[in-house]
Design an enzyme around this catalytic site. Sequence first.
Site, PDB file in Angstrom:
ATOM      1  N   ASP A  81       0.820  -1.210   0.000  1.00 26.74           N
ATOM      2  CA  ASP A  81       0.000   0.000   0.000  1.00 26.74           C
ATOM      3  C   ASP A  81       0.852   1.257   0.000  1.00 26.74           C
ATOM      4  O   ASP A  81       2.041   1.241   0.338  1.00 26.74           O
ATOM      5  CB  ASP A  81      -0.941   0.008   1.204  1.00 26.74           C
ATOM      6  CG  ASP A  81      -0.211  -0.030   2.543  1.00 26.74           C
ATOM      7  OD1 ASP A  81       0.834  -0.725   2.642  1.00 26.74           O
ATOM      8  OD2 ASP A  81      -0.670   0.618   3.502  1.00 26.74           O
ATOM      9  N   GLU A 142       0.277  -1.309   5.887  1.00 29.43           N
ATOM     10  CA  GLU A 142       1.372  -0.794   6.721  1.00 29.43           C
ATOM     11  C   GLU A 142       1.269   0.705   6.946  1.00 29.43           C
ATOM     12  O   GLU A 142       1.562   1.200   8.040  1.00 29.43           O
ATOM     13  CB  GLU A 142       2.721  -1.140   6.072  1.00 29.43           C
ATOM     14  CG  GLU A 142       3.942  -0.846   6.954  1.00 29.43           C
ATOM     15  CD  GLU A 142       4.439   0.589   6.884  1.00 29.43           C
ATOM     16  OE1 GLU A 142       5.198   0.996   7.777  1.00 29.43           O
ATOM     17  OE2 GLU A 142       4.077   1.313   5.924  1.00 29.43           O
TER      18      GLU A 142
END
Length: 380
Positions: A81, A142
């Site tokens: 991400d 994350e």
Amino acid sequence: METFLEEHEVEMLAFIEKIVNIDSGSYDKQGVDTIGEILKRNYKDLGFHVIVEPQEEYGNHLIMQHKDAINPAIIILAHMDTVFPEGTVSERPFRIVGNRAYGPGVIDMKASHATVLYAIKALISEGNEGYKNIRIVLNSDEEIGSPSSRAIIEREAKGKKYALVMEPARKDGSLVSSRRGKGNYTLIIEGKAAHSGIEPEKGRSAIEELAHKIIQLHELSDHENGISVNVGLIEGGSSANTVSDHAEAQIDIRIKEMDQVELLEERLEKICASSDVAGTKISLEGEMNRPPMEKNKKTRALLRIIQDVGDEIGIEIEDTSTGGGSDASFTSSLGVATIDGLGPVGGNAHSDKEYLEIPSLVERTLLLATIIERLTQRTT
């Protein structure tokens, strides 16, 4: 391996361009899953088994190891991400200017996916079986604190001897050997509304109470010992001529050592146990969601191995500490020797000026492959 990587540098850049040009913000499940499918196919082509951990809200997580691997000693962590919202790629897609590549997530951490993938390809090309000694965890959240992947990372890290975390190297090329822990809290104040001109005495200002609390919270900071408490976002009230009946603040807390948590939380609770403005009510929500990554004995030993590898291949390895968070904190807190910042060199992450230093791509991929080779020699 160096020759192999030099011959594949253009291919690596094309791979990075492909995944940079796919929006994959933490809340863009479709985009993150598209990245995941590309990576899954590439690893399957190399003989890796891929386990998909499906998620409803975030992108799916991937766990991978070679089909011939038996109890790998090394865990590699990387996230799929970015911090950028959908539509960012159309505004500023991947581009190369001189020796730098630009684009959303190019250094944090899409270039690192090329580093891991091609380090494995380089090992395979040399007939080196280090690729059988790694288990790879790719997570999708994350950038927002790994809410759905932390338990997976901790589960997969148990029993591992080494953790290699693929956040980018610092601008000067340094690796990361320690990180501060992080907590997120929300302070909520309830007051009593009243007209500020007609009957202000009947009101109980939530904003006034919050102002007192902000000062007290900031006084908890102890920068010399690595503690910082920052109220970074506040809101409250309904109009300028109304005594506010609601206010809240978002609090970011950083710590250097786990031993600091208990005392800091006691002080937070004490501050919020009573109000300075009579008649207001206080509630505090949140937790410390990332433990610190401490530079302990195991991490120092792993760093020395990596520095020796660097010396052999002509890369001077320095290390540094940073206040930013990463999944390295989870493996480190479990007692696994952990080094972070093993991705390529770049800078300005999370901004529209984010860049990758292209000359570092082959260099850092060679470093990772050689580290895997060296650690495998020590564990087999």
